[in-house]
Design a protein around this motif. Structure first.
Motif, mmCIF file in Angstrom:
data_model
loop_
_atom_site.group_PDB
_atom_site.id
_atom_site.type_symbol
_atom_site.label_atom_id
_atom_site.label_comp_id
_atom_site.label_asym_id
_atom_site.label_seq_id
_atom_site.Cartn_x
_atom_site.Cartn_y
_atom_site.Cartn_z
ATOM 1 N N LEU A 261 -9.741 9.893 0.720
ATOM 2 C CA LEU A 261 -8.803 10.621 1.560
ATOM 3 C C LEU A 261 -9.327 10.773 2.988
ATOM 4 O O LEU A 261 -8.558 10.697 3.960
ATOM 5 C CB LEU A 261 -8.532 12.003 0.961
ATOM 6 C CG LEU A 261 -7.676 12.050 -0.312
ATOM 7 C CD1 LEU A 261 -7.575 13.474 -0.820
ATOM 8 C CD2 LEU A 261 -6.295 11.495 -0.049
ATOM 9 N N THR A 262 -10.642 10.971 3.128
ATOM 10 C CA THR A 262 -11.236 11.100 4.463
ATOM 11 C C THR A 262 -11.086 9.804 5.243
ATOM 12 O O THR A 262 -10.743 9.811 6.441
ATOM 13 C CB THR A 262 -12.714 11.479 4.336
ATOM 14 O OG1 THR A 262 -12.833 12.708 3.607
ATOM 15 C CG2 THR A 262 -13.340 11.675 5.710
ATOM 16 N N SER B 42 -8.954 9.222 8.649
ATOM 17 C CA SER B 42 -9.549 8.625 9.848
ATOM 18 C C SER B 42 -8.687 7.484 10.375
ATOM 19 O O SER B 42 -8.480 7.360 11.585
ATOM 20 C CB SER B 42 -10.966 8.146 9.532
ATOM 21 O OG SER B 42 -11.547 7.518 10.665
ATOM 22 N N GLU B 43 -8.184 6.685 9.475
ATOM 23 C CA GLU B 43 -7.318 5.572 9.900
ATOM 24 C C GLU B 43 -6.003 6.108 10.475
ATOM 25 O O GLU B 43 -5.480 5.566 11.457
ATOM 26 C CB GLU B 43 -7.034 4.654 8.705
ATOM 27 C CG GLU B 43 -8.261 3.932 8.179
ATOM 28 C CD GLU B 43 -8.882 2.991 9.208
ATOM 29 O OE1 GLU B 43 -8.116 2.447 10.028
ATOM 30 O OE2 GLU B 43 -10.114 2.832 9.200
ATOM 31 N N LEU B 44 -5.477 7.188 9.864
ATOM 32 C CA LEU B 44 -4.253 7.768 10.397
ATOM 33 C C LEU B 44 -4.463 8.328 11.798
ATOM 34 O O LEU B 44 -3.577 8.240 12.654
ATOM 35 C CB LEU B 44 -3.752 8.881 9.471
ATOM 36 C CG LEU B 44 -3.151 8.450 8.131
ATOM 37 C CD1 LEU B 44 -2.758 9.671 7.322
ATOM 38 C CD2 LEU B 44 -1.935 7.562 8.342
ATOM 39 N N ASP C 12 0.167 2.095 8.405
ATOM 40 C CA ASP C 12 0.633 1.064 7.473
ATOM 41 C C ASP C 12 -0.290 0.881 6.280
ATOM 42 O O ASP C 12 -0.088 -0.013 5.471
ATOM 43 C CB ASP C 12 0.773 -0.268 8.228
ATOM 44 C CG ASP C 12 -0.534 -0.667 8.914
ATOM 45 O OD1 ASP C 12 -0.723 -1.840 9.245
ATOM 46 O OD2 ASP C 12 -1.393 0.233 9.112
ATOM 47 N N LEU C 13 -1.360 1.703 6.187
ATOM 48 C CA LEU C 13 -2.313 1.578 5.081
ATOM 49 C C LEU C 13 -1.892 2.477 3.930
ATOM 50 O O LEU C 13 -1.764 3.696 4.098
ATOM 51 C CB LEU C 13 -3.728 1.941 5.551
ATOM 52 C CG LEU C 13 -4.320 1.056 6.651
ATOM 53 C CD1 LEU C 13 -5.699 1.548 7.039
ATOM 54 C CD2 LEU C 13 -4.390 -0.398 6.192
ATOM 55 N N LYS C 14 -1.709 1.906 2.762
ATOM 56 C CA LYS C 14 -1.295 2.682 1.603
ATOM 57 C C LYS C 14 -2.483 3.417 1.003
ATOM 58 O O LYS C 14 -3.584 2.887 0.924
ATOM 59 C CB LYS C 14 -0.655 1.765 0.560
ATOM 60 C CG LYS C 14 0.040 2.513 -0.568
ATOM 61 C CD LYS C 14 0.773 1.566 -1.487
ATOM 62 C CE LYS C 14 1.505 2.316 -2.582
ATOM 63 N NZ LYS C 14 2.224 1.401 -3.501
ATOM 64 N N ILE C 15 -2.259 4.639 0.536
ATOM 65 C CA ILE C 15 -3.325 5.480 -0.028
ATOM 66 C C ILE C 15 -3.157 5.519 -1.539
ATOM 67 O O ILE C 15 -2.109 5.926 -2.043
ATOM 68 C CB ILE C 15 -3.263 6.894 0.557
ATOM 69 C CG1 ILE C 15 -3.346 6.847 2.081
ATOM 70 C CG2 ILE C 15 -4.385 7.765 0.002
ATOM 71 C CD1 ILE C 15 -3.065 8.174 2.746
ATOM 72 N N GLU C 16 -4.209 5.085 -2.276
ATOM 73 C CA GLU C 16 -4.170 5.069 -3.733
ATOM 74 C C GLU C 16 -5.452 5.674 -4.292
ATOM 75 O O GLU C 16 -6.551 5.308 -3.876
ATOM 76 C CB GLU C 16 -4.011 3.639 -4.255
ATOM 77 C CG GLU C 16 -2.658 3.007 -3.922
ATOM 78 C CD GLU C 16 -2.540 1.616 -4.496
ATOM 79 O OE1 GLU C 16 -3.556 1.100 -5.018
ATOM 80 O OE2 GLU C 16 -1.446 1.037 -4.414
#
Length: 489
Positions: free
Chosen positions: A207-208, A212-214, A220-224
């Motif tokens: 999540l961190t 950071s990317e956000l 556009d990066l999916k979080i899983e």
């Protein structure tokens, strides 16, 4: 689904179970050793007390033979009963190692009791000489009991020497067991803590990195996350937030484009308004013209007309520049004086204006053009309709945490329904008491409430035939409008 809360409860249960097991084991062994120690100590105390009681009984017998009173006789009886009671306790101490010695010891106690009874009988029947012989025999037996008591205690000490050494050995073994149990418990706790923390920290690290990317603008990066606890739910909410932010950015871009087009339309509208204003009378031109006429009247000797024009010009300038600004009470009082000069020129002796002003209060701030509409209302309704004119009282007072301004007249008064209509903001759109200044009492009430941040800033008192009194409170520390009051607005 295992949650973080369940894992924490499991850890707490394991810790409590291990601690309870250790505590119960230590308590059991400690109680066992304590019981053994108390048993040995009780044997020593009983033997020693029996020796002391036998000596007391002989002493009581001697006192009785010397002074045969009932008190000494009762003392002998009490001592004899105590000896008999302790004799039964000593009998329970027998074992294979001290059986012979304890049997002899118990027989000596019986002999002591028997000789004591015989001495009492001799004293009452056969004379003091035989009683003395019985006393000497009892003394001899008591001394022998004392020596034998010491011998028994010494034997008990030797017997329980192995017991004490066993207690020491058990204590050392128990300490070693406690150390090993503590080490095992610490190892298991560290192992479980590492597993438990890794189950939380690994999803948090993902999540961190995603956050950071956000922050860098990459939506556009999916979080899983594949955990089966609250972290999985948190990741889903984070992913949902990412999608919402991405959609919001697109929406903002669209709104920005619309805003740009709207600004262009506003610029065109302002340009048309400026052109429209060019066709209107310039208020500043009117102000300058009044000043010119005032100077000309002064040069021609019409000083009263000149002063009147100066007051009108000053009033016009104040109204043009300070309607939407915050002024000091000093400025408001000055412009009110100019206004009253104009009204006195109009009504002459029909208007009487009384002032009572605390000069120390004039530095406080107040919304511009507040006092004139209130006094103007008094002039219109208390002076103008009355053929004989009227009186107006203007007061400025310091009331500690606020400055109070009072405007009072002796006119026909005001109906309560009208007062309620002015004070109730929900009905103010129906009021039509606008005056030459363009500001009515309803607007004064609204502006004062907004300025002070509270409702209780103005009070209107008046009944038909008794005049009207308007009280304005200017608070030195501005309040905050309550949520419900703001909602009503």
């Amino acid at each position: 689904m295992n949650s973080i809360q369940k894992k924490i409860w499991l850890l707490a249960m394991v810790v409590l179970l291990i601690m309870a097991t250790i505590w119960m084991s230590l308590t059991y062994y400690n109680q066992k050793m304590q019981d053994q120690y108390n048993n040995a100590l009780e044997r020593y105390l009983v033997l020693n007390e029996l020796r002391n009681t036998s000596e007391d009984m002989v002493t009581a017998l001697n006192n009785y033979l010397l002074v045969p009173t009932d008190e000494n006789s009762n003392t002998i009886d009490r001592s004899k009963k105590q000896v008999q009671t302790m004799q039964e306790e000593v009998a329970s101490f027998k074992n294979t190692e001290n059986e012979l010695a304890l049997t002899s010891y118990i027989n000596l106690i019986d002999s002591l009791i028997e000789v004591t009874d015989r001495a009492l009988v001799f004293h009452s029947e056969e004379g003091i000489e035989n009683a003395r012989k019985a006393l000497n025999e009892a003394t001899y037996i008591s001394n022998y009991i004392s020596e034998m008591t010491l011998s028994l205690i010494d034997t008990e000490l030797k017997t329980y020497d192995r017991f004490y050494r066993g207690i020491i050995t058990q204590s050392e073994e128990l300490n070693q067991l406690g150390v090993w149990v503590l080490l095992l418990f610490t190892f298991l706790l560290l192992l479980y803590t590492y597993w438990f923390s890794s189950r939380i920290t690994r999803p948090l690290e993902k999540l961190t990195r995603a956050a950071s990317e956000l922050s860098k603008g990459r939506f556009d990066l999916k979080i899983e996350i594949d955990s089966k606890d609250e972290m999985s739910f948190l990741a889903k909410m984070f992913e949902h937030m990412r999608n919402n932010i991405n959609n919001l950015i697109i929406e903002i871009q669209q709104k920005a484009q619309l805003e740009k087009e709207l600004q262009e339309s506003k610029l065109l509208l302002k340009e048309s308004q400026l052109r429209s204003l060019q066709s209107q009378i310039n208020p500043h031109f009117l102000f300058n013209t009044l000043n010119t006429v005032s100077k000309k009247a002064y040069l021609e000797g019409s000083e009263e007309t000149s002063d009147l024009l100066v007051s009108i010009a000053g009033l016009l300038r104040y109204n043009l520049k300070h309607l939407d600004k915050t002024m000091t009470l000093y400025d408001e009082v000055n412009v009110l004086a100019q206004y009253m000069n104009i009204q006195k020129a109009r009504f002459t002796d029909r208007l009487t204006f009384h002032t009572e002003i605390d000069e120390s209060c004039l530095d406080i701030e107040i919304p511009g053009l507040t006092l004139q509409p209130v006094v103007e209302n008094a002039v219109m309704y208390a002076v103008e309709p009355n053929e004989d004119g009227g009186q107006i009282w203007f007061r400025v007072k310091d009331k500690g945490n606020r400055v109070t301004v009072e405007v009072e007249d002796n006119g026909p008064g005001m109906q309560q329904q009208k007062i309620k209509q002015i004070m109730d903001e929900d009905q103010q759109h129906d009021t039509k008491e606008g005056h030459a200044s363009g500001i009515g009492l309803s607007n004064v009430v609204k502006r004062l409430r907004l300025f002070n941040g509270r409702e209780d800033v103005i009070k209107i008192e008046g009944n038909i035939g008794s005049g009207t009194k308007v009280t304005i409170d200017i608070f030195k520390e501005k309040g905050v409008v309550r949520d419900d009051q703001a909602a009503n607005r």
